[in-house]
Design a protein around this motif. Structure first.
Motif, PDB file in Angstrom:
ATOM      1  N   LEU A   1      -6.954   2.230  -2.720  1.00  0.00           N
ATOM      2  CA  LEU A   1      -7.343   2.173  -1.275  1.00  0.00           C
ATOM      3  C   LEU A   1      -7.391   3.481  -0.524  1.00  0.00           C
ATOM      4  CD1 LEU A   1      -5.938  -1.439   0.058  1.00  0.00           C
ATOM      5  CD2 LEU A   1      -8.385  -0.785  -0.914  1.00  0.00           C
ATOM      6  N   HIS A   2      -8.567   3.987  -0.516  1.00  0.00           N
ATOM      7  CA  HIS A   2      -8.536   5.655   0.317  1.00  0.00           C
ATOM      8  C   HIS A   2      -9.129   5.318   1.672  1.00  0.00           C
ATOM      9  CE1 HIS A   2     -10.810   9.555   0.462  1.00  0.00           C
ATOM     10  NE2 HIS A   2      -9.632   9.490   1.112  1.00  0.00           N
ATOM     11  N   PHE A   3      -7.751   5.431   2.518  1.00  0.00           N
ATOM     12  CA  PHE A   3      -8.309   5.351   4.007  1.00  0.00           C
ATOM     13  C   PHE A   3      -8.587   6.762   4.441  1.00  0.00           C
ATOM     14  CE2 PHE A   3      -5.942   1.316   3.548  1.00  0.00           C
ATOM     15  CZ  PHE A   3      -6.351   0.707   4.265  1.00  0.00           C
TER      16      PHE A   3
ATOM     17  N   MET B   1      -0.514  -3.997  -5.879  1.00  0.00           N
ATOM     18  CA  MET B   1      -0.228  -2.476  -5.556  1.00  0.00           C
ATOM     19  C   MET B   1      -1.356  -1.672  -5.252  1.00  0.00           C
ATOM     20  SD  MET B   1       2.270  -0.555  -4.649  1.00  0.00           S
ATOM     21  CE  MET B   1       3.792  -0.884  -5.154  1.00  0.00           C
ATOM     22  N   ALA B   2      -1.495  -1.171  -4.097  1.00  0.00           N
ATOM     23  CA  ALA B   2      -2.503  -0.411  -3.942  1.00  0.00           C
ATOM     24  C   ALA B   2      -2.226   1.028  -3.654  1.00  0.00           C
ATOM     25  CB  ALA B   2      -3.443  -0.780  -2.630  1.00  0.00           C
ATOM     26  N   SER B   3      -2.769   2.110  -4.025  1.00  0.00           N
ATOM     27  CA  SER B   3      -2.620   3.623  -3.591  1.00  0.00           C
ATOM     28  C   SER B   3      -3.484   4.271  -2.738  1.00  0.00           C
ATOM     29  CB  SER B   3      -2.286   4.495  -5.003  1.00  0.00           C
ATOM     30  OG  SER B   3      -2.305   5.700  -4.570  1.00  0.00           O
ATOM     31  N   ASN B   4      -2.690   4.456  -1.584  1.00  0.00           N
ATOM     32  CA  ASN B   4      -3.876   5.500  -0.592  1.00  0.00           C
ATOM     33  C   ASN B   4      -3.805   6.835  -1.235  1.00  0.00           C
ATOM     34  OD1 ASN B   4      -5.263   6.054   1.832  1.00  0.00           O
ATOM     35  ND2 ASN B   4      -3.648   7.250   2.423  1.00  0.00           N
ATOM     36  N   THR B   5      -4.804   7.273  -2.095  1.00  0.00           N
ATOM     37  CA  THR B   5      -5.098   8.571  -2.495  1.00  0.00           C
ATOM     38  C   THR B   5      -6.567   9.194  -2.439  1.00  0.00           C
ATOM     39  OG1 THR B   5      -4.789   9.940  -4.468  1.00  0.00           O
ATOM     40  CG2 THR B   5      -5.235   7.697  -4.900  1.00  0.00           C
ATOM     41  N   SER B   6      -6.739  10.339  -1.913  1.00  0.00           N
ATOM     42  CA  SER B   6      -7.860  10.829  -1.929  1.00  0.00           C
ATOM     43  C   SER B   6      -8.511  11.367  -3.166  1.00  0.00           C
ATOM     44  CB  SER B   6      -8.028  11.612  -0.766  1.00  0.00           C
ATOM     45  OG  SER B   6      -7.088  12.789  -1.013  1.00  0.00           O
ATOM     46  N   THR B   7      -7.563  11.715  -4.369  1.00  0.00           N
ATOM     47  CA  THR B   7      -8.011  12.489  -5.425  1.00  0.00           C
ATOM     48  C   THR B   7      -7.409  12.106  -6.615  1.00  0.00           C
ATOM     49  OG1 THR B   7      -6.234  14.034  -4.840  1.00  0.00           O
ATOM     50  CG2 THR B   7      -8.421  14.690  -4.115  1.00  0.00           C
ATOM     51  N   LEU B   8      -6.234  11.666  -6.646  1.00  0.00           N
ATOM     52  CA  LEU B   8      -5.542  11.376  -8.005  1.00  0.00           C
ATOM     53  C   LEU B   8      -6.282  10.283  -8.449  1.00  0.00           C
ATOM     54  CD1 LEU B   8      -1.845  11.860  -6.517  1.00  0.00           C
ATOM     55  CD2 LEU B   8      -3.316  13.636  -8.077  1.00  0.00           C
ATOM     56  N   PRO B   9      -6.463  10.163  -9.839  1.00  0.00           N
ATOM     57  CA  PRO B   9      -6.945   9.040 -10.438  1.00  0.00           C
ATOM     58  C   PRO B   9      -6.258   7.827 -10.661  1.00  0.00           C
ATOM     59  CG  PRO B   9      -7.295  11.000 -11.679  1.00  0.00           C
ATOM     60  CD  PRO B   9      -6.595  11.667 -10.752  1.00  0.00           C
ATOM     61  N   ILE B  10      -6.870   6.890 -10.238  1.00  0.00           N
ATOM     62  CA  ILE B  10      -5.771   5.796 -10.136  1.00  0.00           C
ATOM     63  C   ILE B  10      -5.386   4.993 -11.563  1.00  0.00           C
ATOM     64  CG2 ILE B  10      -6.307   2.946  -9.511  1.00  0.00           C
ATOM     65  CD1 ILE B  10      -5.903   4.670  -7.264  1.00  0.00           C
ATOM     66  N   SER B  11      -6.235   5.274 -12.596  1.00  0.00           N
ATOM     67  CA  SER B  11      -5.704   4.743 -14.057  1.00  0.00           C
ATOM     68  C   SER B  11      -4.400   5.420 -14.459  1.00  0.00           C
ATOM     69  CB  SER B  11      -6.960   4.692 -14.979  1.00  0.00           C
ATOM     70  OG  SER B  11      -8.193   4.420 -14.525  1.00  0.00           O
TER      71      SER B  11
ATOM     72  N   VAL C   1       0.900  -1.150  -0.054  1.00  0.00           N
ATOM     73  CA  VAL C   1       0.058  -0.031  -0.162  1.00  0.00           C
ATOM     74  C   VAL C   1       0.938   1.363   0.100  1.00  0.00           C
ATOM     75  CG1 VAL C   1      -1.914   1.161   1.127  1.00  0.00           C
ATOM     76  CG2 VAL C   1      -1.631  -1.262   1.351  1.00  0.00           C
ATOM     77  N   GLU C   2       0.774   2.029  -1.021  1.00  0.00           N
ATOM     78  CA  GLU C   2       1.555   3.236  -1.433  1.00  0.00           C
ATOM     79  C   GLU C   2       0.813   4.369  -0.500  1.00  0.00           C
ATOM     80  OE1 GLU C   2       1.077   7.094  -2.272  1.00  0.00           O
ATOM     81  OE2 GLU C   2       0.253   5.735  -3.869  1.00  0.00           O
ATOM     82  N   ALA C   3       1.573   5.118   0.626  1.00  0.00           N
ATOM     83  CA  ALA C   3       0.805   6.096   1.281  1.00  0.00           C
ATOM     84  C   ALA C   3       2.056   7.312   1.384  1.00  0.00           C
ATOM     85  CB  ALA C   3       0.452   5.559   2.619  1.00  0.00           C
TER      86      ALA C   3
ATOM     87  N   LYS D   1       4.081  10.123  -5.993  1.00  0.00           N
ATOM     88  CA  LYS D   1       3.496   8.798  -5.794  1.00  0.00           C
ATOM     89  C   LYS D   1       3.789   7.947  -7.105  1.00  0.00           C
ATOM     90  CE  LYS D   1      -0.850   9.820  -3.315  1.00  0.00           C
ATOM     91  NZ  LYS D   1      -0.472   8.806  -2.144  1.00  0.00           N
ATOM     92  N   SER D   2       3.941   8.149  -8.240  1.00  0.00           N
ATOM     93  CA  SER D   2       4.225   7.550  -9.200  1.00  0.00           C
ATOM     94  C   SER D   2       5.734   6.876  -9.103  1.00  0.00           C
ATOM     95  CB  SER D   2       4.317   8.348 -10.678  1.00  0.00           C
ATOM     96  OG  SER D   2       2.733   8.783 -10.825  1.00  0.00           O
ATOM     97  N   GLN D   3       6.683   7.913  -8.694  1.00  0.00           N
ATOM     98  CA  GLN D   3       8.112   7.391  -8.368  1.00  0.00           C
ATOM     99  C   GLN D   3       8.083   6.584  -7.401  1.00  0.00           C
ATOM    100  OE1 GLN D   3      10.690  10.654  -7.712  1.00  0.00           O
ATOM    101  NE2 GLN D   3      12.419   9.423  -7.013  1.00  0.00           N
ATOM    102  N   ALA D   4       7.535   6.462  -6.177  1.00  0.00           N
ATOM    103  CA  ALA D   4       7.508   5.707  -5.255  1.00  0.00           C
ATOM    104  C   ALA D   4       6.872   4.179  -5.827  1.00  0.00           C
ATOM    105  CB  ALA D   4       6.674   6.128  -4.054  1.00  0.00           C
ATOM    106  N   ILE D   5       6.019   4.192  -6.645  1.00  0.00           N
ATOM    107  CA  ILE D   5       5.249   2.898  -7.352  1.00  0.00           C
ATOM    108  C   ILE D   5       6.260   2.107  -8.157  1.00  0.00           C
ATOM    109  CG2 ILE D   5       3.396   2.152  -8.455  1.00  0.00           C
ATOM    110  CD1 ILE D   5       1.608   4.539  -7.515  1.00  0.00           C
TER     111      ILE D   5
END
Length: 730
Positions: free
Chosen positions: A477-479, A452-462, A406-408, A416-420
């Motif tokens: 996965l928006h926590f 691989m999951a991204s914890n993002t509240s606004t950025l499009p997942i695609s 889970v990327e947070a 985020k893209s770089q971390a992923i």
């Protein structure tokens, strides 16, 4: 022990000592529920007992729980269809319970599992209560007791208020009645509501038998003894009278008059204490039926009972995929969100690799879990086990055998893209290297199965998924913050997210005790879209001259937990600005333009004044080092106020703007069920519980009235209130 008779809900047996066992065992059901069938069976059973000779009675269950409560749907429908028939039905049950309670024979409840709602009310009508106590070695779960009806917009209807008041007194019973607080066996003993605890069903039955046989005189409830005084004092006692004078005002302040159930419970508490038990039970029934047939109860039952249970049962989970059990999950980023996610995972038995570029930061983030555990009622051994499951790391190689990562990290597309991409490349390289140096397969997951999951509240997942070589294994996965307190997780499907990945993500959310909703990908997804309409409308009204205190108070009066200006301060104005700027860039890349609105000017003025929010010590509010926050006195100067506002209109604007945005999201297919929309709005955003959620609000008003009011607001305040086209099909 011979079987005397059985109905569809109750088996009757009598042992050699003459003790009758009423065994709750609802046919074709995993749980015992109070419905019309059970009531009929219970009344018939008691009528049979009236003709028998017996030493005492034991109430027990053949299920893994004692009694799960009432069939809310059936009770609600019955009350709406024929309220007088419902009164007679409930009265017949209460009269039968009362006969058992007053016949002089000892009556014992053997509570082997959850006893909630009417289940706890059945137990309260016994003279003696024995409950299992949790034992990890024997795999006995915690026994949960209580009256949670108020959380469904209802009041206890089978004697719960009447008996709790008489057994606990006014002050002690308040949290258990007005808040629906639940408790376990040990707390029950401290309260005096549980008389004995047992470590097995065999021991519990032996204790029940021994107690019944030890009673040499007729048995009665303590409150049936002449001149009985309520614990803490009767209604006319000076200390109680003083408290009860203040109670309605305090309750009104808490509920803002939006929730009929707590007010009805308080009324029953006071009125029932001044009359005999039988009259009190009739009073309670009348109040119960009045509340359950009201619109607010319908709203809350729909969402907190029907839709919530559907979500927990996996209604939005793809079918035909086996349940995934997660054992090891990586978390990228040891900030506040990463630390919170690590706690949520570790506290539910999952090993967590908490990775950051700095091992010191990862270690510090682990201390967040320690601080939460310090205030938990858990054994030291359990707390230690949870902490040991969190493994701080700065190495990608530690993530190789995780089932999910889970990327947070910071809410920035590039970061985020770089971390992923770096994480997936490193894991891939490590696995390739390992496969060359070992003839054995990895014990855990490999990159082909890694989610691989991204914890993002606004950025499009695609768009974030383009950083992965396997976008079908990528999901959002928006926590919600703080993770340890907020129950919702918004699962976002990207354009290429596979059904298998979605099913596994849904399983993880349920595994860690959270509430999942599923939405399709778009900018802001579902909950963030609603959030920004809410805060934007608050700023828009400020720009129109509506006083800040009116905006904030109207939100609270409507049932929202925090005013829009206060919540902007909490998330920070700079973050809102970052989202706004990112949206502009994204739309520009698509050849589109973000339209400005009056809220932008408000945000820009605050930013120019360096009032960035709570963390900066100044935003719409001032945050003194000592004392409570206060609305900034300069707001009225920067945004001159007008007198042409109406509090009800302000409340409507704050609610309708969110419901209309939810309708658009539903229309666009971003959210695909009213269930996920309602649950998401309440559990993620704190939309008022009395409404039943953003889309249930339409039904609360009625489609025609909702549309009429939306058109009126559109004419007065702008296109954000334009009724969604889908209303014509509602």
């Amino acid at each position: 022990m011979p079987l005397i008779s059985r109905t569809s809900s109750i088996r009757i047996k009598q042992d050699d000592a003459g003790i009758v066992h009423l065994i709750f065992d609802k046919a074709d059901s995993k749980i015992n529920l109070l419905d019309r069938s059970f009531i009929d069976d219970y009344v018939k059973t008691v009528n049979k007992l009236k003709k028998m000779t017996f030493t005492g009675v034991v109430l027990r269950s053949a299920k893994t729980s004692f009694f799960a409560g009432g069939d809310i749907a059936e009770l609600s429908d019955s009350a709406v269809q024929d309220i007088e028939a419902s009164f007679q039905l409930l009265s017949s049950l209460k009269e039968s319970m009362r006969w058992l309670e007053t016949c002089g024979k000892p009556l014992v409840a053997c509570i082997n599992g959850a006893a909630l709602g009417s289940g706890w009310e059945l137990a309260l009508a016994c003279h003696y209560r024995i409950a299992l106590v949790r034992s990890t070695s024997l795999n006995i779960p915690t026994v949960t007791l209580g009256l949670p009806e108020v959380t469904l917009g209802l009041i206890p209807g089978v004697g719960g208020v009447v008996r709790m008041i008489r057994l606990l007194g006014f002050e002690t019973s308040i949290p258990y009645l007005l808040k629906g607080k639940q408790f376990d066996s040990e707390e029950g003993v401290k309260l005096g509501l549980i008389d004995q605890i047992a470590r097995s069903n065999v021991q519990m039955l032996a204790q029940a038998t021994n107690w019944i046989l030890s009673q040499l005189q007729p048995v009665s409830q303590p409150f049936d003894i002449k001149n009985y005084q309520l614990p803490g004092g009767n209604v006319n006692a000076p200390n109680i009278a003083s408290m009860l004078v203040q109670a309605p005002a305090m309750l009104k302040k808490k509920t803002q008059g939006n929730l009929p159930a707590p007010e009805a419970i308080l009324a029953v508490m006071i009125e029932s204490a001044e009359v005999d038990v039988d009259t009190a039970l009739r009073l309670e029934t009348r109040y119960f039926l009045n509340v359950i047939s009201g619109q607010v109860a319908k709203n809350m039952i729909n969402t907190f009972w029907h839709q919530y249970n559907e979500v927990k049962a996996g209604a939005s989970r793809p079918l035909d995929y086996p349940i995934t059990k997660f054992s090891k999950v990586g978390v990228l980023g040891a900030g506040m969100m990463g630390a919170g996610i690590a706690y949520a995972l570790a506290s539910h038995g999952i090993t967590v690799i908490l990775k950051d570029i700095s091992i010191e930061k990862a270690v510090f983030a682990k201390s967040y879990t320690a601080s939460i555990l310090a205030n938990c009622k858990l054994a030291d051994e359990e707390k230690g086990a949870i902490l040991r499951r969190i493994i701080p790391s700065k190495s990608h190689s530690d993530l190789v055998d995780c089932d999910m990562v889970v990327e947070a990290v910071f809410e920035d597309r590039k970061v985020k893209s770089q971390a992923i991409s770096e994480t997936l490349a490193a894991i891939n390289a490590d696995e390739v290297s390992e496969s060359h140096n070992s003839s054995n397969n990895c014990s855990g997951s490999n990159v082909h199965g890694l989610i691989m999951a991204s914890n993002t509240s606004t950025l499009p997942i695609s768009s974030l998924a383009t950083a992965s070589t396997k976008p079908e294994n990528f999901i959002g996965l928006h926590f919600f913050s703080p993770v340890d307190k907020m129950p919702l997780v918004e699962i976002i499907k990207g354009d290429k997210t596979s059904s298998a990945t979605l099913a596994a993500a849904y399983d993880l959310v349920l595994q860690i005790g959270k509430v999942p909703i599923v939405v399709n990908d778009c900018r802001g997804f579902f909950t963030s879209r609603l959030f920004f309409t809410y805060v934007s409308e608050g700023m828009r009204m400020l720009s129109e001259g509506v006083p800040a205190e009116v905006i904030e108070n109207a939100a609270i009066q409507a049932g929202l937990p925090v005013g829009p200006l206060a919540i902007i301060d909490e998330v920070s104005l700079s973050l809102v600005d970052n989202v706004r700027n990112q949206t502009r860039l994204d739309l520009k890349a698509e050849g589109k333009e973000r339209l400005d609105n009056p809220a932008d000017a408000v945000l820009d003025k605050l930013l120019a004044l360096k009032r960035l929010g709570k963390l900066a010590g100044a935003g719409f509010y001032d945050y003194p080092r000592q004392g409570q926050k206060q609305l900034w006195s300069g707001l009225a100067t920067v945004f001159p106020t007008q007198d042409n506002w109406d509090i009800e209109t302000v409340k409507d604007r704050l609610l309708f703007v969110q419901s209309l945005e939810a309708l658009r999201a539903y229309e666009e297919g971003v959210v695909t069920s009213t269930r996920d929309a309602n649950i998401g709005s309440i559990f993620g955003l704190g939309f008022p519980a009395w409404t039943g959620g953003v889309l249930q609000l339409v039904d609360h008003y009625g489609v025609a009235e909702f549309k009429r009011r939306s058109e009126q607001l559109t004419e007065q305040f702008g296109p954000q209130f334009t009724p969604a086209a889908i209303l014509s099909q509602w």
